[in-house]
Scaffold this motif. Structure first.
Motif, PDB file in Angstrom:
ATOM      1  N   MET A   1       0.852  -1.188   0.000  1.00 54.36           N
ATOM      2  CA  MET A   1       0.000   0.000   0.000  1.00 54.36           C
ATOM      3  C   MET A   1       0.888   1.237   0.000  1.00 54.36           C
ATOM      4  O   MET A   1       1.883   1.289   0.710  1.00 54.36           O
ATOM      5  CB  MET A   1      -0.909  -0.020   1.221  1.00 54.36           C
ATOM      6  CG  MET A   1      -1.867   1.142   1.266  1.00 54.36           C
ATOM      7  SD  MET A   1      -3.103   0.993   2.581  1.00 54.36           S
ATOM      8  CE  MET A   1      -3.952  -0.487   2.087  1.00 54.36           C
ATOM      9  N   ASP A   2       0.524   2.204  -0.781  1.00 55.15           N
ATOM     10  CA  ASP A   2       1.284   3.443  -0.901  1.00 55.15           C
ATOM     11  C   ASP A   2       1.110   4.283   0.366  1.00 55.15           C
ATOM     12  O   ASP A   2       0.025   4.805   0.627  1.00 55.15           O
ATOM     13  CB  ASP A   2       0.806   4.202  -2.141  1.00 55.15           C
ATOM     14  CG  ASP A   2       1.556   5.490  -2.371  1.00 55.15           C
ATOM     15  OD1 ASP A   2       2.397   5.880  -1.537  1.00 55.15           O
ATOM     16  OD2 ASP A   2       1.296   6.122  -3.401  1.00 55.15           O
ATOM     17  N   GLU A   3       2.182   4.384   1.158  1.00 58.31           N
ATOM     18  CA  GLU A   3       2.116   5.112   2.435  1.00 58.31           C
ATOM     19  C   GLU A   3       1.809   6.599   2.241  1.00 58.31           C
ATOM     20  O   GLU A   3       1.130   7.210   3.051  1.00 58.31           O
ATOM     21  CB  GLU A   3       3.422   4.937   3.220  1.00 58.31           C
ATOM     22  CG  GLU A   3       3.640   3.528   3.720  1.00 58.31           C
ATOM     23  CD  GLU A   3       2.628   3.118   4.785  1.00 58.31           C
ATOM     24  OE1 GLU A   3       2.217   3.947   5.600  1.00 58.31           O
ATOM     25  OE2 GLU A   3       2.260   1.935   4.788  1.00 58.31           O
ATOM     26  N   THR A   4       2.310   7.184   1.159  1.00 53.60           N
ATOM     27  CA  THR A   4       2.044   8.603   0.894  1.00 53.60           C
ATOM     28  C   THR A   4       0.564   8.815   0.605  1.00 53.60           C
ATOM     29  O   THR A   4      -0.059   9.728   1.160  1.00 53.60           O
ATOM     30  CB  THR A   4       2.892   9.107  -0.288  1.00 53.60           C
ATOM     31  OG1 THR A   4       4.266   8.899   0.034  1.00 53.60           O
ATOM     32  CG2 THR A   4       2.631  10.565  -0.574  1.00 53.60           C
ATOM     33  N   ALA A   5       0.003   7.964  -0.236  1.00 55.41           N
ATOM     34  CA  ALA A   5      -1.430   8.067  -0.546  1.00 55.41           C
ATOM     35  C   ALA A   5      -2.254   7.852   0.712  1.00 55.41           C
ATOM     36  O   ALA A   5      -3.235   8.572   0.957  1.00 55.41           O
ATOM     37  CB  ALA A   5      -1.817   7.062  -1.620  1.00 55.41           C
ATOM     38  N   LEU A   6      -1.846   6.893   1.522  1.00 54.41           N
ATOM     39  CA  LEU A   6      -2.560   6.624   2.764  1.00 54.41           C
ATOM     40  C   LEU A   6      -2.538   7.850   3.680  1.00 54.41           C
ATOM     41  O   LEU A   6      -3.569   8.225   4.248  1.00 54.41           O
ATOM     42  CB  LEU A   6      -1.949   5.415   3.472  1.00 54.41           C
ATOM     43  CG  LEU A   6      -2.623   4.973   4.756  1.00 54.41           C
ATOM     44  CD1 LEU A   6      -4.072   4.583   4.517  1.00 54.41           C
ATOM     45  CD2 LEU A   6      -1.862   3.813   5.373  1.00 54.41           C
ATOM     46  N   ALA A   7      -1.400   8.491   3.799  1.00 57.98           N
ATOM     47  CA  ALA A   7      -1.295   9.688   4.644  1.00 57.98           C
ATOM     48  C   ALA A   7      -2.152  10.826   4.098  1.00 57.98           C
ATOM     49  O   ALA A   7      -2.803  11.537   4.868  1.00 57.98           O
ATOM     50  CB  ALA A   7       0.157  10.124   4.756  1.00 57.98           C
ATOM     51  N   LEU A   8      -2.169  10.995   2.779  1.00 55.98           N
ATOM     52  CA  LEU A   8      -2.984  12.062   2.175  1.00 55.98           C
ATOM     53  C   LEU A   8      -4.469  11.827   2.390  1.00 55.98           C
ATOM     54  O   LEU A   8      -5.222  12.751   2.741  1.00 55.98           O
ATOM     55  CB  LEU A   8      -2.686  12.176   0.674  1.00 55.98           C
ATOM     56  CG  LEU A   8      -1.320  12.719   0.300  1.00 55.98           C
ATOM     57  CD1 LEU A   8      -1.085  12.569  -1.202  1.00 55.98           C
ATOM     58  CD2 LEU A   8      -1.181  14.171   0.729  1.00 55.98           C
ATOM     59  N   VAL A   9      -4.905  10.593   2.167  1.00 54.35           N
ATOM     60  CA  VAL A   9      -6.322  10.272   2.355  1.00 54.35           C
ATOM     61  C   VAL A   9      -6.697  10.418   3.828  1.00 54.35           C
ATOM     62  O   VAL A   9      -7.733  10.994   4.169  1.00 54.35           O
ATOM     63  CB  VAL A   9      -6.648   8.860   1.820  1.00 54.35           C
ATOM     64  CG1 VAL A   9      -8.061   8.437   2.189  1.00 54.35           C
ATOM     65  CG2 VAL A   9      -6.461   8.812   0.303  1.00 54.35           C
ATOM     66  N   SER A  10      -5.834   9.932   4.721  1.00 57.38           N
ATOM     67  CA  SER A  10      -6.095  10.068   6.164  1.00 57.38           C
ATOM     68  C   SER A  10      -6.198  11.525   6.578  1.00 57.38           C
ATOM     69  O   SER A  10      -7.071  11.902   7.366  1.00 57.38           O
ATOM     70  CB  SER A  10      -4.996   9.381   6.976  1.00 57.38           C
ATOM     71  OG  SER A  10      -4.999   8.003   6.750  1.00 57.38           O
ATOM     72  N   ALA A  11      -5.304  12.359   6.060  1.00 56.05           N
ATOM     73  CA  ALA A  11      -5.336  13.786   6.390  1.00 56.05           C
ATOM     74  C   ALA A  11      -6.622  14.434   5.897  1.00 56.05           C
ATOM     75  O   ALA A  11      -7.237  15.236   6.607  1.00 56.05           O
ATOM     76  CB  ALA A  11      -4.130  14.498   5.784  1.00 56.05           C
ATOM     77  N   ALA A  12      -7.045  14.079   4.695  1.00 56.70           N
ATOM     78  CA  ALA A  12      -8.273  14.661   4.143  1.00 56.70           C
ATOM     79  C   ALA A  12      -9.479  14.249   4.966  1.00 56.70           C
ATOM     80  O   ALA A  12     -10.324  15.088   5.326  1.00 56.70           O
ATOM     81  CB  ALA A  12      -8.448  14.220   2.686  1.00 56.70           C
ATOM     82  N   ILE A  13      -9.562  12.977   5.295  1.00 57.35           N
ATOM     83  CA  ILE A  13     -10.703  12.493   6.081  1.00 57.35           C
ATOM     84  C   ILE A  13     -10.675  13.106   7.475  1.00 57.35           C
ATOM     85  O   ILE A  13     -11.706  13.534   8.000  1.00 57.35           O
ATOM     86  CB  ILE A  13     -10.716  10.960   6.133  1.00 57.35           C
ATOM     87  CG1 ILE A  13     -11.027  10.411   4.730  1.00 57.35           C
ATOM     88  CG2 ILE A  13     -11.734  10.447   7.145  1.00 57.35           C
ATOM     89  CD1 ILE A  13     -10.865   8.915   4.592  1.00 57.35           C
ATOM     90  N   THR A  14      -9.489  13.203   8.063  1.00 54.90           N
ATOM     91  CA  THR A  14      -9.369  13.809   9.392  1.00 54.90           C
ATOM     92  C   THR A  14      -9.824  15.262   9.368  1.00 54.90           C
ATOM     93  O   THR A  14     -10.499  15.727  10.290  1.00 54.90           O
ATOM     94  CB  THR A  14      -7.925  13.696   9.905  1.00 54.90           C
ATOM     95  OG1 THR A  14      -7.589  12.314  10.005  1.00 54.90           O
ATOM     96  CG2 THR A  14      -7.770  14.365  11.262  1.00 54.90           C
ATOM     97  N   SER A  15      -9.479  16.000   8.314  1.00 56.15           N
ATOM     98  CA  SER A  15      -9.899  17.405   8.239  1.00 56.15           C
ATOM     99  C   SER A  15     -11.419  17.504   8.183  1.00 56.15           C
ATOM    100  O   SER A  15     -12.001  18.432   8.743  1.00 56.15           O
ATOM    101  CB  SER A  15      -9.257  18.124   7.051  1.00 56.15           C
ATOM    102  OG  SER A  15      -9.777  17.669   5.824  1.00 56.15           O
ATOM    103  N   LEU A  16     -12.064  16.546   7.556  1.00 55.35           N
ATOM    104  CA  LEU A  16     -13.528  16.549   7.527  1.00 55.35           C
ATOM    105  C   LEU A  16     -14.103  16.173   8.887  1.00 55.35           C
ATOM    106  O   LEU A  16     -15.042  16.805   9.371  1.00 55.35           O
ATOM    107  CB  LEU A  16     -14.045  15.576   6.459  1.00 55.35           C
ATOM    108  CG  LEU A  16     -13.711  15.912   5.021  1.00 55.35           C
ATOM    109  CD1 LEU A  16     -14.172  14.792   4.098  1.00 55.35           C
ATOM    110  CD2 LEU A  16     -14.332  17.231   4.601  1.00 55.35           C
ATOM    111  N   VAL A  17     -13.537  15.145   9.500  1.00 53.78           N
ATOM    112  CA  VAL A  17     -14.032  14.649  10.785  1.00 53.78           C
ATOM    113  C   VAL A  17     -13.885  15.701  11.874  1.00 53.78           C
ATOM    114  O   VAL A  17     -14.761  15.871  12.718  1.00 53.78           O
ATOM    115  CB  VAL A  17     -13.288  13.347  11.184  1.00 53.78           C
ATOM    116  CG1 VAL A  17     -13.577  12.967  12.614  1.00 53.78           C
ATOM    117  CG2 VAL A  17     -13.685  12.215  10.263  1.00 53.78           C
TER     118      VAL A  17
END
Length: 134
Positions: free
Chosen positions: A1-17
């Motif tokens: 799994m692409d760790e960079t993509a995972l961090a970007l998606v996590s950051a985006a979802i966290t900003s929404l949450v």
């Protein structure tokens, strides 16, 4: 799994949450749900992911798990990957309007203190200052 993509998606979802995107962020949730339905609905497999999206939205939990599911799906489906990239760009623009979202995630190894925040002023120090700097 692409760790960079995972961090970007996590950051985006966290900003929404965390509400970093304000009221406008509700539209981002709607588009995330639509994206999941569109892609995973092809195989009738969207229900578990939709339940996970709802759990993240309402209970503010499982952000990493949802991010992993989305990044994994993007790795298997070029159309979903394109949709996810576009969604990330939209969320990034929303989050910038309210400030940064700070995340330490993925394979990060922290060996000392971490400060996350915005608009710092003045000195920041950890522990006892060196002699003669009082």
């Amino acid at each position: 799994m692409d760790e960079t993509a995972l961090a970007l998606v996590s950051a985006a979802i966290t900003s929404l949450v965390t509400g970093a995107t304000g009221e406008v962020g509700k539209g981002a949730w709607t588009s995330l749900v639509a994206m999941v339905k569109k892609t995973l609905g092809k195989n009738g497999e969207e229900q578990p992911t939709l339940e996970l999206v709802e759990a993240v939205r309402t209970e503010k939990r499982d952000v990493i798990e949802l991010s992993e599911v989305l990044v994994e799906q993007a790795g298997q489906d070029a159309e979903f990957a394109s949709d996810l990239r576009a969604w990330l760009e939209d969320v990034k623009v929303l989050a910038k309007s309210d400030g940064p979202t700070n995340i330490v995630a993925g394979s990060a190894r922290i060996t000392g203190p971490v400060i996350q925040g915005r608009d710092f002023s003045g000195p920041i120090s950890f522990g006892t200052p060196p002699p003669g700097t009082n």
